[in-house]
Design an enzyme around this catalytic site. Structure first.
Site, PDB file in Angstrom:
ATOM      1  N   ASP A  98      45.556  38.893  37.951  1.00 28.38           N
ATOM      2  CA  ASP A  98      46.210  39.625  36.866  1.00 28.38           C
ATOM      3  C   ASP A  98      45.858  38.991  35.522  1.00 28.38           C
ATOM      4  OD1 ASP A  98      47.655  41.706  35.893  1.00 28.38           O
ATOM      5  OD2 ASP A  98      49.625  40.828  36.272  1.00 28.38           O
ATOM      6  N   SER A 137      58.197  43.639  35.521  1.00 30.81           N
ATOM      7  CA  SER A 137      58.730  44.388  36.656  1.00 30.81           C
ATOM      8  C   SER A 137      59.507  43.463  37.591  1.00 30.81           C
ATOM      9  CB  SER A 137      57.584  45.050  37.413  1.00 30.81           C
ATOM     10  OG  SER A 137      56.635  44.074  37.765  1.00 30.81           O
TER      11      SER A 137
END
Lengths: 335, 734
Positions: free
Chosen positions: B384, B274
């Protein structure tokens, strides 16, 4: 505390004293094995000081030990020494210096901040910290220390009123992204955190400041230009800076500059410029030449702004501005 | 150097000096700013205009020139150009075009800024920067020995004293200079602040050389062949044959400290997220490979301030268990972040050749724990952790990568209240926004172990928004006891405890039997070999590393494999954000049910509270916990998934899922899923909570209005919901 280890370990104050001696020895020793050993010792002492200040593992640091360390740091002038010698330290100790510095800066005795008080009498410490931006190896460490210093009004005041404040553009324009943006963040901090201080300064030093600031806005560097335009908008739209804003928006040259930015090919720069441009438009007491420029360009501006807002992103991101502009386009451009 | 003798005899006394070339303009890459002088122009029709006929005022001829260019818009024109550096005349052939981005009344057709001047004495008056004193104003902006001051913002300099006069005139004032660097062969703008205050000798604190010895060295022959080491000859060639790729001002990349392409060569793309794209590349100075993450700041959603903070965090890390950061550079509006390159690929790549056996997972878990031990010791969270972010070197060393969403825990702020991460790997406390700390990474580590053992994380086949409320609600996932050892399952059960305080730290987990009995990291090369073999046998069709074009096959959105579902961060990738339910409810006009209430009230569809966290099983209709999620999820996650996927700019789903997607389409029939799945249930839900019949009637009318609108404008409900979602996203961006 382990009673039997007592003799072997130095007290925190002794550690700080020894730290100073070793830092000074760094200067005297030639590069090589000896220097390396001193460096290792400095690293060890800094780590130990940091651990005493921050507490190791789960244990909280004792206020007594913190006071001991702080007083010794002040006495040995270490606040100045560690900044000056930071470039000679290894990677981890540099981070330890930041931790130590920031912990000491935050230290309070009642309402007093003793570390802040001391640095306030030693402007050279602040300036040397700022100068860290010239050295890529330590720039992010000194940047972190500087940012912490700028939280305190007396220290921010010293920097803002100094000659050295005007070296920020050098660091912003002539370094790589990470350092450049960090320097910008510190300049922004100086210009936004302590509002009465800043308003007073800008009022008294309007010309000099905006001469410098305009070079940043006109920078060929995309990030510098975008960030400085954004900050300009924030400064002008801050209520505390009302009189500065009225001066800024009375200038024909400033208006022309913003109108040129409206045509920049970067959408973000257009938007940031628009935030400033709208203040010129909304000014109820426009000087004649400003009104004349707007009037002369009325048709083009209306077409441009329509386009500007037909853009899907623009509409979505700035729904309120759209209406605001439509309003102003009626009242202002008909003048 | 006797320049005049080597000057071409046909050089006119008047020419147009190129001051600037706009990036991506027709002339970009064909004309070199500052060193090129336009001396003539010819068109396809054979007209030729010599600029030597220009008078010093030249305005009429200039108008004629711009007319010629205007008339030839879209057709190639020949520009005769003299280059002061090589002292050669050449023809360059740009095609005048109106650039679409140009909004001004007079768009520039070539992208050149020019001024009238005499080219004969070009480069005669340059000022060579010699020694630079420490701490001086010159120190940060000028490079000793390599820099030459050519001009200032007021124009060129003509005689020896010009530069000194200029400095005297700018005491305590900014002085903008054009500086050429001979080592890097580029021109940049520099701001200098001459001052007496700096504490040393002179106003700027550097030596200046003037005269024959201090001229810019010139390339003797036109260079050929590819650039090698950035030496003068080769890089000149580089400069003139490679069009600039940046989309913003060119001078910004001319800072000698900044242009990434001076130091790094970008090669094939190896990933996409992203945030932007990742390329493999190498360092020109060492020939060592690097990974280059490129973010276009112009289109990035994050503010530059946020990106700056991320980079500062990266710069503070130094561990063999974490991919190393080599610096970041700006090129136009593109930010290049240079990171360590790991040739073994990511664990999610390696898993394409099959799931990992327990013994490998134990090794990976140990190395990951060492990375986490370091990070947590530094007061930093990864936030993450997943197979896609675990990279292997050729030798099997394991590195934690992608700190795109890492946040720093400082002593004063031990709990984060921001919502980031990848949903399948998220811990309950992260999802519940109750504040979290380093224990959240431990949970994600446990999920990653399951991912490596099973091929995908728990709930992988469910829609991520649905997973967001299953994770806090359901018991922690477990592995099948008939297939996995008790030690492994015990390790997982420690990581995957709902109460973060119960989870051990990374340091403690390193003492677990599962970890202690793991073999050396070098055994992991077997996974790399297996993957190479699988790829050689044709297994990697459509895999990222085999893509040459970089455009056709992005990671599609699909519910099953993390490698396909590049969810990135919830913050950026998904339109609805459960972090701010109040804004959502305002946008949809519904009162806000307290999400903390535990049991949401109505039930539009049957609820199944304890969906077993097994690895398979289709999405069952489950009650959304709050109105905010109802907007998106509805009662049937599959159709909602469709909508969200369509709303995002992503490629088609990977083919192995096409069957499933097809199935969904058939299920849909002609019903509008948003009406049946979202709007009607939401209104029904409200109806059970409103205080009186009057309100219930109003809601019934609202429902009827939606149904009627849908009948007369099929699809309007979906469009409406999308609008709402998008506007909510905008609200939150503020």
């Amino acid at each position: 505390m382990n009673f039997f280890n007592r003799q072997k370990t130095r007290t925190p104050a002794e550690t700080v004293k020894s730290l100073k001696e070793n830092i000074l020895r760094l200067d005297q020793s030639a590069a090589g094995e000896g220097r390396k050993r001193i460096n290792e010792e400095v690293s060890r002492l800094l780590a130990s000081t940091k651990n005493s200040l921050l507490g190791e593992g789960e244990s909280e640091p004792s206020p007594d030990i913190i006071a001991q360390i702080a007083n010794e740091v002040y006495a040995q002038d270490l606040l100045s020494l560690v900044v000056i010698h930071l470039g000679q330290f290894d990677f981890e100790p540099r981070k330890d210096v930041c931790h130590i510095y920031n912990t000491l800066l935050r230290r309070q005795l009642g309402t007093r901040s003793p570390t802040v008080d001391i640095i306030a009498t030693r402007p050279d410490i602040i300036f040397n910290t700022l100068k860290g931006y010239a050295n890529a190896d330590i720039a992010l460490n000194t940047g972190m220390i500087l940012k912490e210093m700028l939280r305190y009004e007396p220290l921010a005041r010293i920097l803002l009123y100094s000659e050295q404040f005007y070296t920020f553009p050098n660091y912003i324009e002539n370094t790589t992204f990470g350092i450049s943006t960090d320097a910008f963040a510190c300049m922004k901090e100086t210009l936004t955190r302590h509002k009465p201080l800043v308003a007073q300064y800008l009022d008294a030093n309007y010309d000099r400041f905006f001469n410098m600031y305009t070079t940043l806005i006109l920078s060929a560097n995309y990030v510098t230009k975008r960030q400085s335009l954004k900050l300009l908008g924030e400064i002008l739209l801050d209520r505390a800076n009302y009189s500065i804003m009225t001066r800024y928006i009375a200038s024909e040259a400033n208006l022309k500059m913003m109108m040129n930015f409206l045509r920049d090919k970067s959408r973000n720069i257009q938007f940031e410029a628009f935030h400033v441009f709208k203040v010129f438009v909304a000014n109820p007491n426009k000087p004649a030449q400003i009104a004349a420029i707007l009037r002369r360009n009325k048709d083009k501006l209306l077409v441009f702004l329509k386009e500007f807002h037909n853009d899907k992103d623009g509409m979505l991101r700035w729904p309120n501005l759209h209406f605001m502009l439509v309003d102003h386009s009626i009242t202002i451009f008909e003048l | 150097m006797g320049q005049s003798s080597s000057l071409p005899s046909l050089l006119p006394s008047i020419a147009l000096h190129v001051l600037r070339v706009v990036d991506s303009s027709p002339a970009d890459g064909l004309v070199e700013p500052y060193f090129d002088y336009l001396i003539g122009i010819s068109t396809e029709k054979g007209e030729h205009q010599d600029l030597s006929t220009l008078s010093e005022e030249g305005s009429n001829s200039l108008v004629g020139l711009s007319k010629v260019i205007e008339e030839n818009e879209g057709r190639m024109v020949g520009l005769r150009v003299y280059n002061a550096k090589s002292q050669r005349i050449r023809d360059s052939l740009p095609t005048p075009l109106t650039t679409t981005s140009s909004t001004g009344p007079k768009p520039s057709l070539l992208g050149l800024s020019l001024r009238v001047c005499n080219p004969a004495n070009a480069l005669e008056s340059v000022y060579h920067v010699l020694d630079v004193l420490e701490g001086s104003p010159a120190e940060v902006s000028l490079v000793p020995w390599g820099d030459y001051v050519l001009a200032w913002s007021g124009g060129p300099l003509h005689s020896e004293n010009d530069f000194y006069n200029l400095i005297e005139a700018h005491v305590d004032k900014p002085l903008r200079l054009f500086v050429y660097n001979s080592d890097l062969d580029n021109l940049r703008e520099v701001i200098l602040y001459p001052t007496r205050q700096w504490g040393g000798e002179g106003l700027i604190g550097c030596g200046i050389g003037y005269g024959l010895l201090h001229r810019i060295p010139r390339p003797s022959t036109p260079p050929t062949g590819p650039p090698l080491d950035g030496y003068f000859d080769q890089s000149t060639n580089n400069r003139q044959t490679q069009p600039e790729q940046s989309t913003y001002s060119q001078t910004s990349s001319n800072n000698p400290h900044a242009d990434p392409e001076l130091y790094y060569v970008k090669q094939n793309r190896i990933g996409k997220g992203s945030f932007g794209e990742v390329y493999k590349g190498y360092d020109k100075r060492t020939s060592l490979p690097v990974a280059i993450k490129i973010i276009d700041l112009e289109s990035a959603e994050d503010e530059i301030d946020d990106i700056q903070q991320e980079i500062q965090i990266l710069g503070q890390l130094d561990s063999e268990f974490v991919t190393r950061y080599h610096g970041s550079y700006l090129k136009g509006s593109h930010l290049w972040i240079i990171m360590e390159y790991c040739s073994g690929g990511s664990c999610s790549d390696l898993m394409k050749a099959g799931i990992f056996r327990e013994e490998y997972i134990a090794i990976l878990a140990r190395e990951l724990l060492r990375g986490l031990e370091y990070l947590h010791g530094e007061g930093k969270l990864h936030r993450d952790i997943k197979a896609a972010n675990i990279l292997l070197t050729a030798g099997g060393d394991v590195k934690l990568a992608d700190f795109g969403v890492s946040g720093q825990l400082t002593a004063t702020m031990t709990k984060k209240n921001t919502f980031v991460g990848t949903p399948y790997w998220m811990s309950p406390e992260v999802i519940k926004q109750s504040g979290y700390d380093h224990k959240a990474d431990i949970w994600s580590l446990g999920i990653t172990c399951i991912e490596m053992a099973m091929g995908e994380p728990p709930y992988a086949d469910l829609h991520p928004m649905k997973v967001l409320f299953l994770i806090p609600k359901n018991p922690p996932p477990q592995l099948d006891e008939t297939k996995f050892s008790r030690t492994f399952r015990d390790f997982l059960s420690l990581c995957l405890q709902r109460d973060p305080r119960m989870r051990p730290t990374a340091k403690d987990l390193l003492k677990h039997k599962f970890i202690r009995t793991a073999r050396k990291a070098s055994y992991l090369t077997e996974l790399i070999e297996r993957y190479e073999k699988w790829k050689a046998e044709g297994g990697a069709k459509g895999g990222e590393e085999n893509r040459g074009d970089g455009m056709s096959s992005e990671h599609g959105y699909g519910p099953a494999q993390d490698a396909l579902w590049d969810f990135g961060t919830v913050r950026n990738a998904l339109p609805p954000q459960p972090t701010q339910p109040s804004t959502v409810s305002r946008a949809t006009g519904r009162p806000l049910p307290p999400s903390s209430g535990g049991t949401p009230t109505s039930a539009a569809t049957p609820t199944k509270n304890d969906l077993p966290p097994s690895i398979n099983g289709r999405a069952l209709p489950t009650l959304p916990p709050s109105a905010s999620q109802a907007t998106i999820i509805g009662s049937d996650p599959e159709p909602a998934y469709q909508t969200i996927r369509n709303a995002l700019p992503q490629g088609p789903p990977p083919h192995q899922h096409s069957q499933q997607v097809q199935q969904v389409h058939e299920d849909e029939g002609d019903e509008d899923v948003m009406l049946e799945g979202v709007i009607v249930p939401a209104i029904n839900s409200l109806a059970t909570r409103v205080p009186n019949d009057h309100a219930r009637e109003a809601l019934a009318r609202l429902r009827q209005a939606f149904i009627e609108a849908e009948r007369s404008i099929p699809g309007v409900t979906s469009a409406f919901v999308l609008e709402v979602v998008e506007s909510v996203e905008q609200v939150e961006d503020h």
